[in-house]
Enzyme design. Structure first.
Site, PDB file in Angstrom:
ATOM      1  N   ASP A   1       0.742  -1.160  -0.144  1.00  0.00           N
ATOM      2  CA  ASP A   1       0.018  -0.102  -0.286  1.00  0.00           C
ATOM      3  C   ASP A   1       0.901   0.926   0.323  1.00  0.00           C
ATOM      4  OD1 ASP A   1       0.391   0.324   3.001  1.00  0.00           O
ATOM      5  OD2 ASP A   1      -1.144   1.312   2.501  1.00  0.00           O
TER       6      ASP A   1
ATOM      7  N   GLY B   1      -4.910  -3.434   3.690  1.00  0.00           N
ATOM      8  CA  GLY B   1      -5.137  -2.704   4.827  1.00  0.00           C
ATOM      9  C   GLY B   1      -4.476  -1.280   5.062  1.00  0.00           C
ATOM     10  N   HIS B   2      -5.407  -0.341   5.580  1.00  0.00           N
ATOM     11  CA  HIS B   2      -4.251   1.299   5.234  1.00  0.00           C
ATOM     12  C   HIS B   2      -4.127   2.115   6.723  1.00  0.00           C
ATOM     13  CE1 HIS B   2      -6.389   0.739   0.784  1.00  0.00           C
ATOM     14  NE2 HIS B   2      -5.022   0.439   0.608  1.00  0.00           N
TER      15      HIS B   2
ATOM     16  N   THR C   1      -0.759  -4.824   7.642  1.00  0.00           N
ATOM     17  CA  THR C   1      -1.616  -4.512   8.145  1.00  0.00           C
ATOM     18  C   THR C   1      -2.371  -5.578   8.145  1.00  0.00           C
ATOM     19  OG1 THR C   1      -0.742  -2.636   6.958  1.00  0.00           O
ATOM     20  CG2 THR C   1      -3.040  -2.306   8.427  1.00  0.00           C
TER      21      THR C   1
ATOM     22  N   LYS D   1       0.061   4.690   1.274  1.00  0.00           N
ATOM     23  CA  LYS D   1      -1.343   5.136   0.829  1.00  0.00           C
ATOM     24  C   LYS D   1      -1.892   6.254   1.376  1.00  0.00           C
ATOM     25  CE  LYS D   1      -3.365   2.585  -1.895  1.00  0.00           C
ATOM     26  NZ  LYS D   1      -3.665   1.695  -2.804  1.00  0.00           N
TER      27      LYS D   1
ATOM     28  N   GLN E   1      -4.534  -1.997  -3.390  1.00  0.00           N
ATOM     29  CA  GLN E   1      -3.270  -3.154  -4.001  1.00  0.00           C
ATOM     30  C   GLN E   1      -2.518  -2.308  -4.059  1.00  0.00           C
ATOM     31  OE1 GLN E   1      -6.147  -3.965  -3.012  1.00  0.00           O
ATOM     32  NE2 GLN E   1      -6.302  -5.173  -1.573  1.00  0.00           N
TER      33      GLN E   1
ATOM     34  N   ARG F   1     -21.828 -15.790 -10.442  1.00  0.00           N
ATOM     35  CA  ARG F   1     -23.447 -15.413 -10.891  1.00  0.00           C
ATOM     36  C   ARG F   1     -23.903 -15.871  -9.723  1.00  0.00           C
ATOM     37  NH1 ARG F   1     -22.371 -15.277 -16.803  1.00  0.00           N
ATOM     38  NH2 ARG F   1     -20.676 -16.271 -15.844  1.00  0.00           N
TER      39      ARG F   1
ATOM     40  N   GLY G   1      -0.315  -9.156   9.874  1.00  0.00           N
ATOM     41  CA  GLY G   1       0.657  -8.833  10.612  1.00  0.00           C
ATOM     42  C   GLY G   1       2.090  -9.877  10.465  1.00  0.00           C
TER      43      GLY G   1
END
Ligand code: IMP
Ligand code: MG
Length: 334
Positions: free
Chosen positions: A10, A39-40, A246, A13, A173, A135, A249
């Site tokens: 990330d 995770g951010h 994040t 970000k 991502q 679907r 772990g």
């Protein structure tokens, strides 16, 4: 403006999106990308927020916070983050978002291929995307607990663009994890490049004016897969770079800035601006610096080398965890 990750992770970000949100005051911040596998981390108001579904730009209270129809949602996580960020009055979830069910999470975690070989985050994203393709997936509109948040994100976003308002599209991502352009099979379950990020929220390519690509000053990668510039753990430790994912772990693999991957990422994302994050972790003397002129000479050379090679201006440089630790060169360079 689309904000996308340039390498695998990330790349800091969360903080950059939070900075852009507070500084540029967009009317809408729309989350694109895969889903809660992301995770951010955002440091704000002396708190640390780890977000997986809501846009990191939540710190700017004037923006509506949307999740586009292309994004997978885990309703439990969405509701938890609405509470955590106290943003219930401004969150909108598209009615067409695919819902991750507990069976998808079980499949992801028990599959020797997904969990064992690929090293997925175990958040059910791959199996949920399979269900959508087959679907048989449930959509957000099928979940009563989400009713008060349901909306038409493409309509909201395009109405706002039609009024010439700024919309921030927040990807998740990195480029290297793209199902199409990345290091297949060690990738995530969807394309992660800027065109798909726009499509995730229902924006056509002709409506995008800027693509901000975020690169860390070095490369990190969680999970398996090729990593040409990877360094030994001991070397990373010597440089003082030790990181953990994040969401999972897990300890991240660390490597040097990858110019070949960065060039390809710039090309396929159509980047118009670059952010370099975590400069302070590579050049200790740059920690907390807010003006370019005060950076140590080796840090400046590094930034100029990146610009020379990638031929796109570096307009933001992050020099610390806090949202304030940003060098903003946009007024000079654009
Ligand atoms: P999945 O997206 O959970 O299926 O995981 C597939 C691959 O993408 C694994 O190598 C994960 O570690 C990686 N991955 C997925 N999301 C992220 C992210 O947000 N940051 C870093 N790696 C990720
Ligand atoms: Mg991440």
């Amino acid at each position: 403006m689309i904000v996308a990750g340039g390498f695998w992770g990330d790349e800091g970000k969360g903080k950059v999106v939070a900075y852009l949100a507070l500084n540029d005051k967009p009317k809408i911040i729309a989350r694109a990308g895969v889903g809660p596998n992301a995770g951010h981390t955002v440091y704000s108001l002396d708190n640390k927020f780890g977000l997986r579904q809501l846009p990191c730009g939540f710190v700017y209270k004037g923006a509506r916070l949307l999740i586009g129809p292309g994004v997978l949602i885990n309703p439990e996580i969405v509701l938890k983050e609405v509470k955590l960020t106290d943003s219930g009055d401004r969150v909108g979830v598209d009615q067409r978002c695919t819902v991750i069910e507990s069976s998808h999470i079980e499949q992801d975690r028990s599959s020797a291929h997904l969990k064992g070989k690929i090293g997925t985050t175990g958040t059910g994203c791959g199996p949920a995307n399979v269900a959508r393709v087959n679907r048989v997936a449930k959509l957000a509109k099928d979940i009563p607990e989400l009713e008060r948040f349901l909306t038409d994100v493409p309509q909201e976003v395009n109405d706002s663009l039609g009024k010439n308002e700024l919309v921030l599209i927040e990807g998740s991502q990195g480029f290297g994890l793209s199902l199409i352009h990345g290091t297949y099979p060690y990738v995530t379950s969807k394309d992660t490049s800027a065109c798909t990020l726009a499509a995730d929220v229902g924006v056509g390519p002709t409506k995008v004016d800027d693509v901000m690509l975020i690169f860390k000053a070095y490369v990190s990668r969680v999970g398996e897969g090729p990593f040409p510039t990877e360094m030994a753990m001991e070397e990373a430790e010597r440089l003082g770079i030790v990181e953990y994912g994040t969401v999972t772990g897990r300890r991240r693999r660390i490597g040097a800035f990858d110019f070949d991957l960065a060039k390809r990422s710039v090309m396929i994302n159509g980047a118009t601006q670059l952010t370099i994050t975590c400069l302070d972790r590579l050049f200790k003397g740059s920690s907390g610096i807010k003006s370019y002129g005060q950076l140590p000479a080796n840090a400046k050379e590094f930034i100029e080398h990146i610009e020379g090679e990638l031929k796109v201006p570096v307009t933001l440089v992050s020099t610390g965890k806090d949202i304030k630790n940003i060098i903003d060169l946009r007024s000079e360079k654009l």
